[in-house]
Design a protein around this motif. Structure first.
Motif, short mmCIF file in Angstrom:
data_model
loop_
_atom_site.label_atom_id
_atom_site.label_comp_id
_atom_site.label_asym_id
_atom_site.label_seq_id
_atom_site.Cartn_x
_atom_site.Cartn_y
_atom_site.Cartn_z
N UNK A 125 0.78 -1.18 0.18
CA UNK A 125 0.03 0.08 -0.06
C UNK A 125 0.72 1.17 -0.02
N UNK A 126 2.25 1.28 0.20
CA UNK A 126 3.12 2.23 0.35
C UNK A 126 3.62 2.60 -1.11
N UNK A 127 3.41 1.79 -1.94
CA UNK A 127 3.88 1.88 -3.56
C UNK A 127 2.90 2.46 -4.23
N UNK A 128 2.93 3.63 -4.96
CA UNK A 128 2.30 4.09 -6.15
C UNK A 128 3.20 4.45 -7.43
N UNK A 129 2.48 4.70 -8.37
CA UNK A 129 3.06 4.90 -9.68
C UNK A 129 4.15 6.02 -9.37
N UNK A 130 3.84 7.12 -8.83
CA UNK A 130 4.68 8.35 -8.65
C UNK A 130 5.79 8.32 -7.62
N UNK A 131 5.77 7.20 -6.49
CA UNK A 131 6.60 7.33 -5.92
C UNK A 131 8.18 6.83 -6.10
N UNK A 132 9.00 7.44 -5.29
CA UNK A 132 10.34 6.63 -5.54
C UNK A 132 10.66 5.51 -5.49
N UNK A 133 9.75 4.79 -4.53
CA UNK A 133 10.06 3.20 -4.36
C UNK A 133 9.51 2.59 -5.93
N UNK A 134 8.56 3.15 -6.41
CA UNK A 134 8.02 2.68 -7.51
C UNK A 134 9.01 2.56 -8.86
N UNK A 135 9.71 3.62 -8.80
CA UNK A 135 10.95 4.03 -9.75
C UNK A 135 11.99 2.89 -9.50
N UNK A 136 12.31 2.81 -8.15
CA UNK A 136 13.38 1.86 -7.64
C UNK A 136 13.11 0.54 -8.11
N UNK A 137 11.89 0.12 -7.89
CA UNK A 137 11.43 -1.26 -8.35
C UNK A 137 11.57 -1.47 -9.76
N UNK A 138 11.17 -0.37 -10.44
CA UNK A 138 11.23 -0.40 -11.92
C UNK A 138 12.59 -0.61 -12.34
N UNK A 139 13.59 0.10 -11.65
CA UNK A 139 14.86 0.08 -12.30
C UNK A 139 15.73 -1.01 -11.94
N UNK A 140 15.40 -1.61 -10.82
CA UNK A 140 16.19 -3.10 -10.40
C UNK A 140 15.59 -4.35 -11.19
N UNK A 141 14.38 -3.98 -11.84
CA UNK A 141 13.92 -5.05 -12.50
C UNK A 141 14.43 -5.04 -13.92
N UNK A 142 15.09 -4.06 -14.19
CA UNK A 142 15.56 -3.66 -15.65
C UNK A 142 16.98 -4.07 -15.71
N UNK A 143 17.63 -4.13 -14.73
CA UNK A 143 19.08 -4.52 -14.52
C UNK A 143 19.56 -5.89 -15.01
N UNK A 144 20.55 -5.57 -15.70
CA UNK A 144 21.53 -6.96 -16.42
C UNK A 144 21.96 -7.91 -15.22
N UNK A 145 21.41 -9.29 -15.63
CA UNK A 145 21.88 -10.47 -14.70
C UNK A 145 21.21 -10.27 -13.37
N UNK A 146 20.08 -9.68 -13.15
CA UNK A 146 19.23 -9.62 -11.67
C UNK A 146 18.11 -10.04 -11.95
N UNK A 147 17.70 -10.99 -11.10
CA UNK A 147 16.29 -11.85 -10.98
C UNK A 147 15.83 -11.06 -9.74
N UNK A 148 14.45 -10.55 -9.91
CA UNK A 148 13.78 -10.27 -8.93
C UNK A 148 12.53 -10.92 -8.59
N UNK A 149 12.47 -11.79 -7.56
CA UNK A 149 11.27 -12.47 -7.33
C UNK A 149 10.50 -12.21 -6.20
N UNK A 150 9.25 -11.79 -6.70
CA UNK A 150 8.14 -11.30 -5.84
C UNK A 150 7.46 -12.45 -5.09
N UNK A 151 7.20 -12.29 -3.73
CA UNK A 151 6.58 -13.21 -2.73
C UNK A 151 5.74 -12.83 -1.99
N UNK A 152 4.22 -12.81 -2.39
CA UNK A 152 3.28 -12.01 -1.45
C UNK A 152 2.73 -13.14 -0.30
#
Length: 574
Positions: free
Chosen positions: A290-317
């Motif tokens: 609930x603390x993540x929205x499309x305009x937040x710094x955290x949303x930008x961070x999540x998008x950035x790390x998902x686009x990194x080379x040789x990095x796998x981001x696994x989501x666990x809810x």
């Protein structure tokens, strides 16, 4: 035992409300007796008349196994498909959904990995009591160095001397110009590298260059990366970095973390066979969705790390516990058969929606209100748990676990309540150094003794260097345990106690500025105080700018301006 399992007695002599309804219940009882005989055999006398929720992870085995599998991939030294692994653990949305067990899952994962030789260190971000930029991450490294120094005499010699290897790696990784920058952020690093007397000019103070902000940002990021590499290579084992409550991280910290992840991914040589990694670090983050929205710094961070080379981001809810899961938890807390706690578990699940932390506090609250009691039954001639399902079901809890925790806090003594409210003004944790400066505030003459009592009651816990809340929900409850006026009085007392120390200590300065901001310009009427508070915000903004945290600097400037009088451009312009 037969009296509880014989449904064939025609006269009813052996029948009671504990009789079984099916053969599956018999199997369930026998399995609990075999697996946990001390808790579920009838010759066991329960000495504690309160529910005791076990310090264990309930019903998260699949998630735990997934975490161990990801860690195993990260631990591979050579593989054609090696990637930098990042695990992002989320709970359900909403403030009242805190307590889903994200941190408990990671802590259990760390226990499992440490049994296989892993190392770990911990970094927790905070919603309030914001510290100076990057200080949360720097503090995590500093605490690691402090822990290593405190256990120095336990290390072996030669190749097994982890501390010695780390000291050597650090001295090789940084020059005399780099060390003072890190010393400024991590005082214990100076102690670590200076222990063997090989350091030279280690006492130089570093001042951030205001006129070369972008280069200093790049340099600072690279220094943290080299520091992580030096630490990782010092252990002959992989390492888990736990970033807790990442949704509260400031923009400068998120930028640094994204840089570290990107560099760790980029360091993996795809064109080599087998692949090679420069660090052996498994990164695990916990986030509230609930603390993540499309305009937040955290949303930008999540998008950035998902686009990194040789990095796998696994989501666990993490989902809430089912009714059967809740029944297992309650059965073990009461040392009572699952078939006998089934009806209570159904009500508890309905009231708590299966939130693990809520369940624990709800059970404790029922015992305090005498709705769940352990007493000698004249009917069965044995000690037994009794509860009134209708009364429990009729209870209305409009504000969830926060309401229960608030009632729990209001049962504390006056000194203990004022102590925990004072502690909450600093956020999730506060150092002993800061507490020593405010020990006589809030009318509490012995704050340390008060906090030790709160630690015994499991509201807070103490380490060698700080006090922290056991759970964020207790922090939120403490913030609301007194009315706003009383809370403002406490914050102003803390502010006055810390203010003289804010001029020479950056850590205290940012705590002071945070307290001033939460008091607010509307509650400060003295013109001299308003001008002073504006100046302190300006000082903090300059220091945040020097650390390249421009978002925090902008916030400090805006809040500082709010303390200036009308026409300040003409009267206060410099």
């Amino acid at each position: 035992m037969l009296s509880n399992r014989d449904d064939t007695d025609i006269g009813g002599l052996f029948q009671c409300d504990k009789s079984v309804s099916c053969f599956a219940d018999v199997i369930m009882d026998l399995e609990q007796m075999v697996d946990q005989p001390k808790d579920f055999l009838y010759d066991t006398i329960r000495l504690n008349a309160k529910p005791t929720v076990r310090n264990k992870l309930y019903c998260r085995q699949a998630e735990l196994e997934q975490g161990i599998e990801l860690a195993g991939r990260c631990a591979m030294d050579t593989s054609s498909s090696v990637k930098q692994e990042v695990l992002m653990i989320t709970g359900l949305s909403g403030e009242q959904r805190a307590g889903s067990g994200k941190s408990s899952l990671v802590n259990e994962l760390i226990v499992q990995l440490k049994s296989n030789g892993w190392e770990s260190f911990y970094c927790k971000f905070d919603q309030i009591g914001r510290r100076q930029p990057l200080s949360t991450i720097a503090s995590a490294f500093d605490s690691l160095f402090s822990s290593l120094l405190s256990t120095e005499n336990t290390w072996g010699s030669g190749g097994s001397d982890t501390l010695g290897v780390m000291r050597t790696n650090l001295l090789k990784s940084f020059d005399e110009e780099s060390f003072p920058i890190l010393f400024h952020l991590m005082p214990n690093l100076r102690r670590l590298v200076s222990t063997d007397g090989n350091s030279t000019d280690m006492h130089t103070e570093y001042v951030f260059d205001e006129f070369a902000m972008i280069p200093s940002k790049i340099r600072l990021h690279n220094l943290f990366y080299e520091l992580l590499k030096a630490i990782s290579s010092s252990w002959n084992a992989p390492m888990l970095l736990f970033l807790d409550d990442l949704h509260w991280a400031d923009s400068a910290s998120l930028e640094l973390i994204a840089f570290l992840i990107d560099e760790m991914g980029a360091s993996i040589a795809d064109d080599s066979t087998p692949a090679v990694r420069s660090t052996n670090v498994f990164i695990v983050c916990t986030v509230r969705t609930n603390e993540v929205d499309n305009s937040s710094d955290l949303a930008d961070f999540l998008q950035q790390i998902r686009s990194c080379d040789n990095v796998t981001v696994t989501d666990m809810a993490l989902q809430d516990l089912s009714t059967d899961d809740v029944n297992v938890m309650i059965s073990e807390a009461l040392c009572y058969s699952q078939r006998l706690t089934r009806s209570l578990a159904g009500i508890v699940h309905q009231k708590t929606e299966g939130n693990p932390f809520f369940i624990k506090e709800f059970l404790n609250d029922l015992t305090v209100e005498n709705l769940l009691v352990y007493r000698f039954s004249e009917k069965t001639w044995e000690w037994d748990w009794e509860w009134d399902e209708e009364l429990i079901e009729s209870r209305t809890i409009s504000d969830g676990v926060a309401e229960i925790l608030t009632r729990k806090l209001l049962r504390l003594s006056k000194d203990q309540l004022s102590g925990i409210v004072m502690l909450s003004c600093f956020g999730s944790e506060v150092s002993l150094e800061v507490l020593a400066l405010v020990k006589s505030s809030s009318g509490n003459s012995d704050i340390m003794n008060t906090l030790d009592c709160l630690a015994q009651a499991r509201f807070v816990e103490r380490s060698d260097e700080k006090y922290c809340f056991v759970h964020d929900m207790i922090l939120h409850a403490a913030q609301g345990a007194v009315d706003e006026n009383e809370r403002m009085i406490i914050m102003k007392e803390l502010l006055q106690a810390l203010l003289p120390h804010g001029y020479s200590d950056d850590t205290i300065l940012f705590i002071v500025v945070d307290l001033i901001s939460r008091v607010g310009a509307d509650r400060v009427h003295d013109s001299e105080s308003r001008l002073l508070y504006a100046q302190l915000h300006l000082t903090a903004a300059k220091k945040a700018t020097n650390a390249t945290d421009f978002a925090s600097a902008s916030t400090c400037v805006k809040r500082g301006i709010s303390f200036l009088p009308v026409g300040h451009w003409e009267s206060r312009y410099k």
